[in-house]
Design an enzyme around this catalytic site. Structure first.
Site, PDB file in Angstrom:
ATOM      1  N   HIS F  18       1.235  -5.399 -10.039  1.00  0.00           N
ATOM      2  CA  HIS F  18       2.465  -4.729 -10.502  1.00  0.00           C
ATOM      3  C   HIS F  18       3.137  -5.528 -11.615  1.00  0.00           C
ATOM      4  O   HIS F  18       3.599  -4.963 -12.607  1.00  0.00           O
ATOM      5  CB  HIS F  18       3.466  -4.593  -9.343  1.00  0.00           C
ATOM      6  CG  HIS F  18       2.971  -3.778  -8.195  1.00  0.00           C
ATOM      7  ND1 HIS F  18       3.035  -4.219  -6.886  1.00  0.00           N
ATOM      8  CD2 HIS F  18       2.396  -2.548  -8.132  1.00  0.00           C
ATOM      9  CE1 HIS F  18       2.550  -3.293  -6.081  1.00  0.00           C
ATOM     10  NE2 HIS F  18       2.146  -2.267  -6.812  1.00  0.00           N
ATOM     11  N   LYS F  42       6.211   6.951   5.310  1.00  0.00           N
ATOM     12  CA  LYS F  42       5.349   5.811   5.614  1.00  0.00           C
ATOM     13  C   LYS F  42       6.029   4.800   6.540  1.00  0.00           C
ATOM     14  O   LYS F  42       7.225   4.820   6.721  1.00  0.00           O
ATOM     15  CB  LYS F  42       4.946   5.118   4.309  1.00  0.00           C
ATOM     16  CG  LYS F  42       4.074   5.991   3.411  1.00  0.00           C
ATOM     17  CD  LYS F  42       3.710   5.216   2.150  1.00  0.00           C
ATOM     18  CE  LYS F  42       3.211   6.166   1.067  1.00  0.00           C
ATOM     19  NZ  LYS F  42       3.190   5.512  -0.253  1.00  0.00           N
ATOM     20  N   ARG F  91      -5.749   1.882 -11.348  1.00  0.00           N
ATOM     21  CA  ARG F  91      -6.756   0.884 -11.013  1.00  0.00           C
ATOM     22  C   ARG F  91      -8.132   1.474 -10.797  1.00  0.00           C
ATOM     23  O   ARG F  91      -9.089   1.104 -11.402  1.00  0.00           O
ATOM     24  CB  ARG F  91      -6.353   0.139  -9.742  1.00  0.00           C
ATOM     25  CG  ARG F  91      -5.178  -0.784  -9.930  1.00  0.00           C
ATOM     26  CD  ARG F  91      -4.642  -1.126  -8.590  1.00  0.00           C
ATOM     27  NE  ARG F  91      -4.470   0.131  -7.826  1.00  0.00           N
ATOM     28  CZ  ARG F  91      -4.114   0.198  -6.573  1.00  0.00           C
ATOM     29  NH1 ARG F  91      -3.903  -0.898  -5.903  1.00  0.00           N
ATOM     30  NH2 ARG F  91      -3.965   1.362  -5.959  1.00  0.00           N
ATOM     31  N   SER F 129      -1.334  -3.101  -2.376  1.00  0.00           N
ATOM     32  CA  SER F 129      -0.403  -3.612  -1.364  1.00  0.00           C
ATOM     33  C   SER F 129      -0.996  -3.443   0.027  1.00  0.00           C
ATOM     34  O   SER F 129      -0.856  -4.313   0.882  1.00  0.00           O
ATOM     35  CB  SER F 129       0.932  -2.873  -1.462  1.00  0.00           C
ATOM     36  OG  SER F 129       1.547  -3.120  -2.710  1.00  0.00           O
TER      37      SER F 129
END
Lengths: 163, 163, 163, 163, 163, 163
Positions: F18, F42, F91, F129
């Site tokens: 990040h 979440k 990514r 993460s």
């Protein structure tokens, strides 16, 4: 028993990505044979003896590695070398698919030969001989991608191909 | 009403994967027309009449199948045949993308034509005419990939193309 | 020197795809340790001792294979076993990405451990423990996917989890 | 002979993408049965009768379409309906893989059932019931994604699930 | 400070997808330079001045846009233009990979240049200059893909290339 | 005119990947707002104020960056901030698809907001993460992935969540 792995490819030319795979393979296998394919259809920048020579210089000092070339099917070459392991580097998705097709085709041609896939360092995950040649053609400095004498050889070969 | 599906392609040459798709299509449609494309840009191993002939021999005995060839846009051919269904085999990701692009382009060219995708048996999920020709060029036995007379024709055509 | 490869996973439960990978690994390595991960986050159908037991029965008769379980990081387990090779099966694209992420993370955690990827037979290229459990839940016959005693165990465990 | 295609799914809720697939399927098949799966594992926003009802309203006026629900394996449902065609919409790569796994698993469970894949309009190629629910949860206007009465139902159901 | 973005490509020929990206880029940047690459290896349908001309006509009326051409490495061109932003359109997976390889290679060649990716409208997500040329070659109407004068130019150029 | 870009995400927790994206964005935009999403569904390891705090410490010393949090739709937040650019890091393939779906959905919700994609350094191309939290849970050293105080916070939070 000595375990030998064959690492076949075009290596036109060898890159830091290829060298990274060879070093990783040596951590697992007793010997690694880097085998340059005679590939009739493509227009290579280097001929097979040149590619073999660039690989030999790049791998100088590494014990347990041999550079060779082969004609015909890789599965037959693997058997002639009395082993059953083929190594391929996997970088990206397109690699993945083509490599799987090749590996499954090879398996049909010889059920005893196994292909295993290894990942280069993420620093080299985007490197390809093709991109390097394109970049060199446009005048790029190749020092991040190939050893210095390979860069020199690429530039010389590009000159040669223009004339 | 008789439901006809068109299965277009290069078929250079026909493989067991293609034959598998035809058989699956026959479970759904009343008639299947396998249509060899005149494709001006590629360098085929076989010319169109040869590809049609190999398909005909491969499909012999299958009722409700017809082999044909066409020039120009597939959507126009589909309309001439008074139907609206195109079948395409989907094997891998690269297929997927190219096929989707083609299907969406065809849809813009004719909103009435629908492309449907079918999966070959997983045994043939890696097969491609291109890989088979490469393998044959290197001396491979093709019996796992194509019918025996196709193998013979491929070897003959490779000889022919060398001279 | 004896070359040992670790084949880690959830194996919840073992499938014919896993067994295929083990057999292929045995063609390359002197010993293969199938290592069931204690994975705190998921809701497994079988607990670790049950998964170990199903693997043992499935691999009965195969010499040079050992079934074990481990807690914590795979790279630490690999070192405790005094080896440096992790095997992972690669089936599809989603596998590919997740596996690469895992392998690169493991590499950062221990540069000595190498992950190699092997392909199951194309007959098992679509198999996943998750899909098998879903199919079993819906009443499917699992004989094409797992050994008979695994099927029995899955059905028993599904009953158990309902009550 | 009347050709019937089954279009199974969760439809939680129906989107313009689903409706687009139904209309395309009707161009090929004589009848289409949209079949809502009783799927025990997920946490749906709507229960099965609600999803059936929203589909019925959305498809009102379309002849040759029927909305139904089913429990258990789709291949068994397909046989009960005396047909052999399952339709699935293919939007993106992740779809592609999951759908292929499902289709291959279904094929093992019943070799007579064929899954065919159709592409929604590119306008709906990114739509998913999951994204729509997330967007609604965050207060989005859904008019580009679902019929007005579905939007109303989603908002009502989200209120309901909060209390 | 005036923020300039370079949008490089082959543009052989410009499509509605390219024009869509330019318009989106203008929402973010003060000026956009559309830069046609002299690409020695391909067989273009149009030469560079023709491609520049078609772009200029297509972008007529849009302020803050400039059309240019360049030889050699894009990173060097970007620096000559005293900026550091390259824009690329991302349509599909194959794009994604090739673009990432290019962007990472460019980053190694010049760490100051950043590549950013933008998505065309989903209506153009499947468009490619290559597909359009293929379709035109087969006699397709291109009005959904390119401006009218580009269609005319494509048809003229195809005639020219045949003779 | 000051050009502001919004970089939204969960940042649970912030990683070197990040931070790399933020630095790249600052080369293009005058100001970057890193915006932590309140994401009701979440189970985060850190609550929003904690995530904001970890970001602030990580970005300390970087001028022209601001850390904020937002509820509801990102497109509405972007408008409140009087800008029209959203940045997302890309990514891998799975990212690619999800991000494209999100971006297209956001575009339907507000046609003025553009999402642009940037690539992190290849050194961070595999970082997520989620993987970092899994690795930490298994006892991994995180120094290659996150700043030291983030590592400390992760370990503390994992302890906290166990009790």
């Amino acid at each position: 028993m000595t375990k030998i792995a064959i690492y076949p490819g075009s290596f036109d030319p060898v890159t830091y990505g290829h060298l990274d795979i060879v070093k990783r393979a040596l951590k697992i296998f007793d010997r690694v044979i880097v085998a340059v394919a005679h590939n009739a259809e493509k227009e290579p920048l280097f001929d097979v003896p040149e590619r073999v020579e660039l690989l030999r210089r790049s791998l100088k000092g590494l014990k347990r590695v041999e550079v060779d070339d082969f004609e015909g099917l890789i599965v037959k070459y693997v058997k002639r070398k009395k082993t059953n392991v083929v190594i391929r580097g996997l970088r990206m998705i397109s690699d993945f698919e083509y490599e799987f097709q090749m590996a499954l085709t090879n398996r049909k041609l010889s059920s005893s030969v196994e292909t295993i896939f290894m990942m280069p360092s993420e620093s080299y995950s985007y490197l390809s001989s093709k991109l390097i040649k394109e970049a060199a053609f446009l005048g790029a400095n190749l020092k991040a991608f190939v050893p210095p004498f390979v860069e020199k050889a690429v530039k010389f070969a590009l000159q040669r191909s223009k004339t």
